[in-house]
Structure formats: C-alpha cells, structure tokens
Scaffold this active site. Sequence first.
Site, mmCIF file in Angstrom:
data_model
loop_
_atom_site.group_PDB
_atom_site.id
_atom_site.type_symbol
_atom_site.label_atom_id
_atom_site.label_comp_id
_atom_site.label_asym_id
_atom_site.label_seq_id
_atom_site.Cartn_x
_atom_site.Cartn_y
_atom_site.Cartn_z
ATOM 1 N N THR A 140 0.818 -1.218 0.000
ATOM 2 C CA THR A 140 0.000 0.000 0.000
ATOM 3 C C THR A 140 0.847 1.262 0.000
ATOM 4 O OG1 THR A 140 -1.705 -1.191 1.176
ATOM 5 C CG2 THR A 140 -1.780 1.188 1.361
ATOM 6 N N THR A 167 2.502 -4.107 4.633
ATOM 7 C CA THR A 167 2.572 -4.287 6.085
ATOM 8 C C THR A 167 2.381 -5.740 6.534
ATOM 9 O OG1 THR A 167 0.228 -3.717 6.229
ATOM 10 C CG2 THR A 167 1.809 -1.951 6.615
ATOM 11 N N ASP A 168 1.670 -6.543 5.722
ATOM 12 C CA ASP A 168 1.296 -7.882 6.208
ATOM 13 C C ASP A 168 2.491 -8.692 6.711
ATOM 14 O OD1 ASP A 168 -1.232 -7.193 5.437
ATOM 15 O OD2 ASP A 168 -1.579 -8.947 4.163
ATOM 16 N N LYS A 212 3.080 -7.046 13.299
ATOM 17 C CA LYS A 212 1.799 -6.459 12.908
ATOM 18 C C LYS A 212 0.758 -7.053 13.857
ATOM 19 C CE LYS A 212 -1.332 -5.431 9.117
ATOM 20 N NZ LYS A 212 -1.612 -5.418 7.686
HETATM 21 N N1 ASP Z 1 -1.670 -6.762 1.942
HETATM 22 C C1 ASP Z 1 -0.855 -5.587 1.822
HETATM 23 C C2 ASP Z 1 0.600 -5.997 1.937
HETATM 24 O O1 ASP Z 1 1.016 -6.436 2.950
HETATM 25 C C3 ASP Z 1 -1.201 -4.595 2.833
HETATM 26 C C4 ASP Z 1 -0.258 -3.408 2.853
HETATM 27 O O2 ASP Z 1 0.352 -3.078 1.888
HETATM 28 O O3 ASP Z 1 -0.126 -2.820 3.887
HETATM 29 O O4 ASP Z 1 1.324 -5.842 1.030
#
Ligand code: ASP
Length: 419
Positions: A87, A163-164, A240
């Site tokens: 993201t 973030t995942d 996380k």
């Molecule tokens: N699912 C996405 C990822 O981890 C969420 C994000 O970008 O924060 O890449």
Amino acid sequence: MDDYNIGDLITIKTENTDYTGTIMPSLDENIIVIKMKNGYNIGISKNKIKSIELINKGEKPTYKLPPLEIEKKEDLKNISILSTGGTVASRVDYNTGAVHPAFTADDLIRAVPELLDIANINSKAVLNILSENMTPTYWKMIAEEIKKEIENGADGIVIAHGTDTMHYTASALSFMIDADVPIVLVGAQRSSDRPSSDAALNLISAVIASTQPIKGVYVVMHGESGDTFCYLHEGVKVRKSHSSRRDAFKSINNIPVAKINPFTKEIEYLRDIKKSEGKNIAINTNLEEKVALIKIYPGIDGNIINYYVDNGYKGIVIEGTGLGHTPETIFENIKYATDNGVLVAMATQTINGRINMNVYSNGRELQKLGVIGCEDMLPEVALVKMMYLLGNYDIEKAKELMNKNLVGEITEISRFDSY
Ligand code: ASP
C-alpha cells in the site's frame, strides 16, 4: 456512460441508493468503478444504473511529468528508498488502471515534498508485490540491493514494504545484514489516495530515522491511531498486531527504540541505541528454506510433523500454548522429528511473555525430546532465525545458537508490555 470519462465526478442513481465519486478505470466494461469521498472504490453494474449526473468534468491525471531538477544539498544525508510494493508504494495509473510503484525519486518528492528538507533522496523500485507474496528469495534480493546502495554511498536505507509480512522481512534482514547504517522498513495501512492515509507521515518519519547515527534494522509506523508521532521499532521485536489500525505495529516484549515527531523532525530515544561507526556492510544470504512454523491447537493432528520430516524439512518452530506446551498426543511425532535430525524449537502463541519449559511436566518432557525453548523470541522471528542458522551451521551449532541472543531478538528480562 459513454459521455463520461475517467476523472469525472458523477452521481450514479440506482433503485435504492445514490453514489457520488470520481470515475476510475474499470477492467469490466459492464461495471463503472468510482472512488468515493471516503476513499473506497465501488463497482456498480451498468444494468443497475437508473441515471448518471455529471457534477464536475475531471482532468485525466498524467504521470508523464517533466523530471524535477533538485540540487543535492551537501549538509544533508544521502538516503536510498527501495520500494518493494504494498500500500505504501503503490499508485493507480488512471490511464490504464494498473497499479504501479510510485517510487521514482521524482514521484516520491512530488507526493511528499517535505522529504527534500530531510535528505537527498534517491529511490528505486526493487519489487512490486503485496507482501503476502513475499518469499525468502525476495529477502535475499532486497539484502543485495541494500548492499549495492550502501557501497554506492547511501548513508541510510528506507525499504517501503507491504505491512502484512513486513516484520518477517525486518527479521530476515536483521540476521542477514551486518551494516553500520540504519535500515528502516516502512509501510502504510491506508493508501495515499485515501484521506486517512498514513503513508506520508510514516515515510517522513522513516526518512528521519534513516538519517540518524544508528545502525541496525528497524520498522517505522504510526505510534497511535492519530497523526501525531511514529515509533521506531527494533526489527526483531516488532509485529503487525492489528489488521487495520494505523498503529498496527507493536514492539513486543520490549519498548520501541524511539519516538519520531514527523512535524518537528525530532527523535526521542527511549532506550540505548546501536551507534553507527562507519559505513561497512556485510551480508550473508544463506537460508535453509525447509523450515516450518506449526501452531498448536486442541485436537491438532501430530502427523503434520511427520509430513514435514518425510518431506526433507530441516527445522520446525512450534508455536506452543502458554509457557511452551503441546498436547501429549503429539510427543511421539516430535520424537520422530528430533530422532531424524530435525531441529525443533518452541515459541509461544501468547506473543507477549517468554517460554518457560521448566514449570510443568509437559514442558520438561518436551525438553527431553530435544525441543529448544526460544525465550521471549516471537514465533515469526524464531522461524526466520532458524532458516538463517540452518542455512549457515550444522544442526548442533544451530541448536546451540537458537536460544542465544544474536541481534536483539531475545531480551534477558521480559517486559510484558507491547507498545
Ligand atoms: N496486503 C498488503 C501488503 O502487505 C497490505 C499493505 O500493503 O499494507 O502488502
């Protein structure tokens, strides 16, 4: 619909509801996609639409802007931002609907011009994936890119990451890289085209952190849900811990390293730091990928362990209950693993707190079977550490190092809070 174009602000009336938003590219010609004021995109089937009202004619955004001419400032540090996707790093190309990494230095500076006052920014898209698709092979690729950047003169590195699984990558880089400069991972829970985006403040804070006289691998994210400050978390002590909050990342079993104010650009250290002493960098990307993480639950079928042993796995981290337990019904499967030379270690699924396999007979039995307790190491960190150890050492040495602190992953005294 044919009278309306991407970028136009419209109201769509359906039988029950009206929707107002900006027309986005749609991959299905029977569906109109609009981005609503709250930042969410919605697709509406053309056959459900009663009427469309044009509110404002929009301009098609273009990303073919002329290159920026930015002078390098001698008094600022040189920071390389490497983007891997997620993201924080993506933007929609309104012409094609494709999602691209927005990480040429120019794109970044246009989006977050404050960065120019903090550092000389150089940037590169290394990958463009959502982090659920991250793999150990990509970790190695990122480590190699970091090495190149530091050898080419970068004083600090920022890695933009989904973030995942950002905490797995932070762990992998912590074990694989020995660098004298800060390496800071940063993500965002809300993309930059949403009003509630955390991308800019996180990025500014990460760049501030990357200019500090510290070394090691860190994660920077919002410190609370409001736009007030960010935390600098140690890469092997963070996780996380929420699916959607902007302050989803928490330091576990330790306090964060620092608090960063993205507005005043001040950094307040909360504990001792690892001081940077130069610009040396060494990487060791050997990893044994045949390592599994198994979560214990009531009624678990122990044959899952045999499956891994029979398929050539060299190590298993068990995410056990409480102080480090498993049902007695799987003891024989664990014995099968250790008898076959598989390294088996125990971390706790309670996340906070540490393993103590001396309290209950269950834990003592598991130790007799050769299971190594991982102290207060997070299960995800234990998985990555085991990959690293088995990629570099024989089983005996790996066993010996598994519960010794190498890069900050184990603290001597537990702090039971998460920040
Ligand atoms: N699912 C996405 C990822 O981890 C969420 C994000 O970008 O924060 O890449």
